[in-house]
Design an enzyme around this catalytic site. Structure first.
Site, mmCIF file in Angstrom:
data_model
loop_
_atom_site.group_PDB
_atom_site.id
_atom_site.type_symbol
_atom_site.label_atom_id
_atom_site.label_comp_id
_atom_site.label_asym_id
_atom_site.label_seq_id
_atom_site.Cartn_x
_atom_site.Cartn_y
_atom_site.Cartn_z
ATOM 1 N N THR A 185 50.349 58.964 58.479
ATOM 2 C CA THR A 185 50.039 57.551 58.701
ATOM 3 C C THR A 185 50.793 56.769 57.627
ATOM 4 O O THR A 185 51.152 57.332 56.588
ATOM 5 C CB THR A 185 48.534 57.286 58.534
ATOM 6 O OG1 THR A 185 48.174 57.654 57.198
ATOM 7 C CG2 THR A 185 47.709 58.102 59.498
ATOM 8 N N GLU A 330 46.874 58.709 64.756
ATOM 9 C CA GLU A 330 45.776 59.654 64.989
ATOM 10 C C GLU A 330 45.491 59.892 66.460
ATOM 11 O O GLU A 330 44.711 60.773 66.811
ATOM 12 C CB GLU A 330 44.490 59.128 64.314
ATOM 13 C CG GLU A 330 44.489 59.223 62.796
ATOM 14 C CD GLU A 330 45.065 57.986 62.112
ATOM 15 O OE1 GLU A 330 45.855 57.256 62.759
ATOM 16 O OE2 GLU A 330 44.725 57.744 60.941
ATOM 17 N N LYS A 440 36.669 36.481 57.124
ATOM 18 C CA LYS A 440 35.246 36.170 57.203
ATOM 19 C C LYS A 440 34.980 34.831 56.530
ATOM 20 O O LYS A 440 34.951 34.728 55.313
ATOM 21 C CB LYS A 440 34.417 37.276 56.552
ATOM 22 C CG LYS A 440 32.965 37.172 56.962
ATOM 23 C CD LYS A 440 32.178 38.398 56.587
ATOM 24 C CE LYS A 440 30.823 38.352 57.279
ATOM 25 N NZ LYS A 440 29.925 39.381 56.812
ATOM 26 N N TRP A 445 33.360 35.494 61.819
ATOM 27 C CA TRP A 445 34.649 36.183 61.819
ATOM 28 C C TRP A 445 35.726 35.366 62.525
ATOM 29 O O TRP A 445 35.482 34.786 63.577
ATOM 30 C CB TRP A 445 34.522 37.528 62.544
ATOM 31 C CG TRP A 445 33.616 38.510 61.862
ATOM 32 C CD1 TRP A 445 32.359 38.865 62.267
ATOM 33 C CD2 TRP A 445 33.888 39.255 60.681
ATOM 34 N NE1 TRP A 445 31.838 39.791 61.404
ATOM 35 C CE2 TRP A 445 32.750 40.051 60.422
ATOM 36 C CE3 TRP A 445 34.975 39.335 59.805
ATOM 37 C CZ2 TRP A 445 32.667 40.911 59.331
ATOM 38 C CZ3 TRP A 445 34.888 40.200 58.726
ATOM 39 C CH2 TRP A 445 33.747 40.972 58.490
HETATM 40 P P1 ADP Z 1 49.206 52.278 60.550
HETATM 41 O O1 ADP Z 1 47.735 52.518 60.828
HETATM 42 O O2 ADP Z 1 49.606 52.795 59.252
HETATM 43 O O3 ADP Z 1 49.664 50.874 60.832
HETATM 44 P P2 ADP Z 1 49.839 53.307 63.118
HETATM 45 O O4 ADP Z 1 51.205 53.224 63.639
HETATM 46 O O5 ADP Z 1 49.061 54.525 63.389
HETATM 47 O O6 ADP Z 1 49.982 53.154 61.583
HETATM 48 O O7 ADP Z 1 49.077 51.991 63.555
HETATM 49 C C1 ADP Z 1 47.898 51.984 64.282
HETATM 50 C C2 ADP Z 1 47.307 50.617 64.263
HETATM 51 O O8 ADP Z 1 48.201 49.656 64.778
HETATM 52 C C3 ADP Z 1 46.077 50.491 65.117
HETATM 53 O O9 ADP Z 1 44.944 50.967 64.468
HETATM 54 C C4 ADP Z 1 46.024 48.995 65.379
HETATM 55 O O10 ADP Z 1 45.418 48.312 64.311
HETATM 56 C C5 ADP Z 1 47.469 48.608 65.410
HETATM 57 N N1 ADP Z 1 47.903 48.474 66.805
HETATM 58 C C6 ADP Z 1 48.581 49.336 67.551
HETATM 59 N N2 ADP Z 1 48.833 48.835 68.775
HETATM 60 C C7 ADP Z 1 48.281 47.613 68.813
HETATM 61 C C8 ADP Z 1 48.190 46.571 69.802
HETATM 62 N N3 ADP Z 1 48.751 46.669 70.983
HETATM 63 N N4 ADP Z 1 47.519 45.452 69.464
HETATM 64 C C9 ADP Z 1 46.958 45.309 68.251
HETATM 65 N N5 ADP Z 1 47.030 46.233 67.282
HETATM 66 C C10 ADP Z 1 47.676 47.374 67.556
#
Ligand code: ADP
Length: 542
Positions: A185, A330, A440, A445
């Protein structure tokens, strides 16, 4: 009583075998680091991956060992992928845009034995070489190169290894739950954590990704994965491409709008995948060049919330069906994808636009739920309004991290994503925010995503991030950080005026800060933590 059907393990090697046998002459094109375009096909990719598998065996590498790659989306990288996972080793793709300390941390954490690299990343390797002494072999993804040899005398060259070995190799019949690849990650909080995929999870994910309501891949497609192979395995596209026998265009290092417009038009790309910032720059480049991106029937956007203006422009001006998906490292990453159902065909254009802006519904194979923020096992209503923690479970969802042994899942077997979302009765999910990005204000929110989406629709805004700034009275209040389009004279008052009537007045940002640039992380997402560090106190001095 057991069924009397054959049991064959779901193995990554079966994908490349299938592609070679049934789609052998289908093109795999690759933009190389030197700017040239290599023309190859699935048969050659398969032969070369077998040659490399022989070479890896000759180097004495063993099953389950980790072999890392620091590389763009290109042909040799793809061949290395199939060779490594196919022979039972673990392909660890590394994001080269991480900080050097994070790079050496994850190479050591993964205990990588081999590091494959594109010449672009030689300086990076030289900078961390002393900190990664478990790496036994450095393999340059290219032909023999004296300049590389000068700096790294014991380097091996990919093309030499292929030339020294035959394509006569039988893929081992592994247990399908064997680990196949490893991704970290991006570590926005703490050290990056490793996610270890299996052959089975990767195969089931590739099948789901190919389905009609996801990316609808077929042997008639020309697929352009703009999303890097080091970003959650290019969202599984290299596997899904072999599975469906589609043609693959690997874009190499240049992911700017102009380069992508050329690739799409020159090679008649039908489907492409990437993060919102990629599509934003593609739209600008296409408009400037006059290209209609005519061959591209659909594109997939995910990784961050996609501003509705992008989805609308693709649909209305380019006749391209932009599909909004959600996922994370994940979850392999496919969690949800937005496609309509039959009953939605009668919706008005506005209703349809609204529906298509959501992150979509889960394909078969994963399930999602939302639970109370303070009681993570208690569900909130799935009414499209009640928001809560987004949790997911399924065939390609993490059970535990690679080394941390950190109970990644809840007592009742769900993975808590750290996102805040709503889910409606049809299963359509909407990300409201990441829990740490929510603002917040006085106990209420405010969604930073919603503020950003509105700003992104302003024609003079190139990029915008909404962050929580500390406020004496309200705890936190929203502040908008904006990069203007070139030559724009947009003022703070005009920007704030743009919010009128679009959201409740108390949600409108307190302040707008114009900056030249917003830092993007390795996956092309805005680094909001840095913005919070820099501007989080701006309202205290007011
Ligand atoms: P990181 O968590 O380090 O950014 P990831 O590539 O695993 O790496 O990112 C996952 C996160 O990206 C998700 O938990 C979410 O917050 C965000 N995410 C992914 N796709 C979307 C989407 N279509 N809209 C909003 N957020 C998104």
């Amino acid at each position: 009583m057991l069924g009397k059907m054959m049991h064959q393990p779901l193995l990554i090697s079966s994908l490349i075998e299938h592609a070679a046998r049934y789609h052998g002459d289908t093109a795999v094109l690759s933009k190389e680091v030197d700017g040239s375009m290599t023309h190859s096909d699935w048969c050659t990719i398969s032969d070369n991956s077998k040659r490399l598998a022989n070479a890896l065996q000759a180097l004495g590498l063993k099953r389950s060992e980790r072999l890392a790659t620091l590389a763009w989306n290109n042909r040799r990288h793809l061949e290395a992928w199939y060779a490594i996972s196919g022979s039972g080793m673990i392909c660890h793709t590394i994001n080269p845009r991480l900080f050097p300390e994070q790079l050496s941390y994850i190479i050591n954490d993964a205990d990588d034995r081999v590091l494959f690299f594109d010449t672009t990343f030689l300086p990076l390797i030289m900078a961390i070489k002393d900190q990664i002494d478990h790496v036994e072999h450095f393999i340059c993804l290219g032909a023999r190169d004296e300049k590389v040899l000068e700096q790294l005398p014991d380097v091996l060259f990919f093309d030499d290894l292929l030339a020294a070995h035959t394509a006569d190799f039988d893929w081992p019949q592994l247990d399908e739950t064997t680990a196949s690849s490893l991704c970290y990650t991006s570590g926005t909080t703490g050290n990056p954590k490793g996610v270890l995929y299996s052959h089975r999870s990767s195969l089931l994910h590739a099948m789901a990704l190919s389905m009609p309501d996801v990316s609808a891949l077929s042997a008639q497609d020309v697929l352009l994965p703009v999303v890097p192979m080091f970003h959650v395995n290019a969202w599984g596209t290299p596997y899904a491409a072999a599975l469906t026998g589609c043609s693959l265009i690997l874009p190499g290092p240049n992911l700017d709008g102009d380069s992508l417009v050329s690739l799409i038009d020159d090679y008649q790309v039908t489907v492409a995948l990437g993060v919102p910032t990629i599509w934003q720059s593609l739209l600008t480049a296409a408009k400037n060049s006059g290209s209609k991106l005519a061959s591209m029937t659909r594109n997939i956007v995910g990784g961050a919330s996609c501003p509705p203006s992008i989805i609308k422009t693709f649909r209305e001006d380019f006749d391209c069906d932009t599909r909004h998906g959600w996922g994370m490292t994940e979850t392999s990453p496919l969690g949800t994808m937005n496609q309509i159902k039959a009953k939605h065909k009668s919706l008005s254009k506005e209703e349809l636009n609204e529906l298509r802006n959501l992150q979509g519904r889960p394909p078969y194979g994963v399930e999602i739920r939302v639970t109370k923020t303070d009681q993570p096992l208690e569900r909130v209503a799935e009414d499209g309004v009640s928001q809560g923690r987004l949790q997911i479970r399924g065939h390609w969802v993490i059970d535990d991290y690679f080394t941390e042994n950190k109970d990644a899942i809840t007592e009742d077997g769900w993975f808590d994503t750290g996102d805040i979302a709503t889910i409606d009765a049809d299963g359509y999910m909407n990300i409201r925010d990441r829990s740490k990005d929510l603002i917040k204000s006085g106990g209420e929110w405010i969604s930073s995503v919603e503020l950003e989406n509105i700003a992104a629709a302003h024609p003079q805004v190139k990029m915008a991030a909404a962050i929580a700034a500390t406020h004496k009275q309200w705890g936190e209040r929203p502040v908008l950080i904006v990069v203007k389009e070139a030559e724009s004279e947009l003022t703070e008052a005009q920007m704030l005026e743009f919010y009128q009537g679009k959201i409740a007045n108390w949600q409108i940002p307190d302040k707008v800060i114009f900056v030249d640039n917003i830092l993007l992380n390795g996956a092309g997402k805005m680094v909001k933590k840095d913005l919070r560090d820099e501007h989080g106190d701006v309202l205290l001095s007011a």
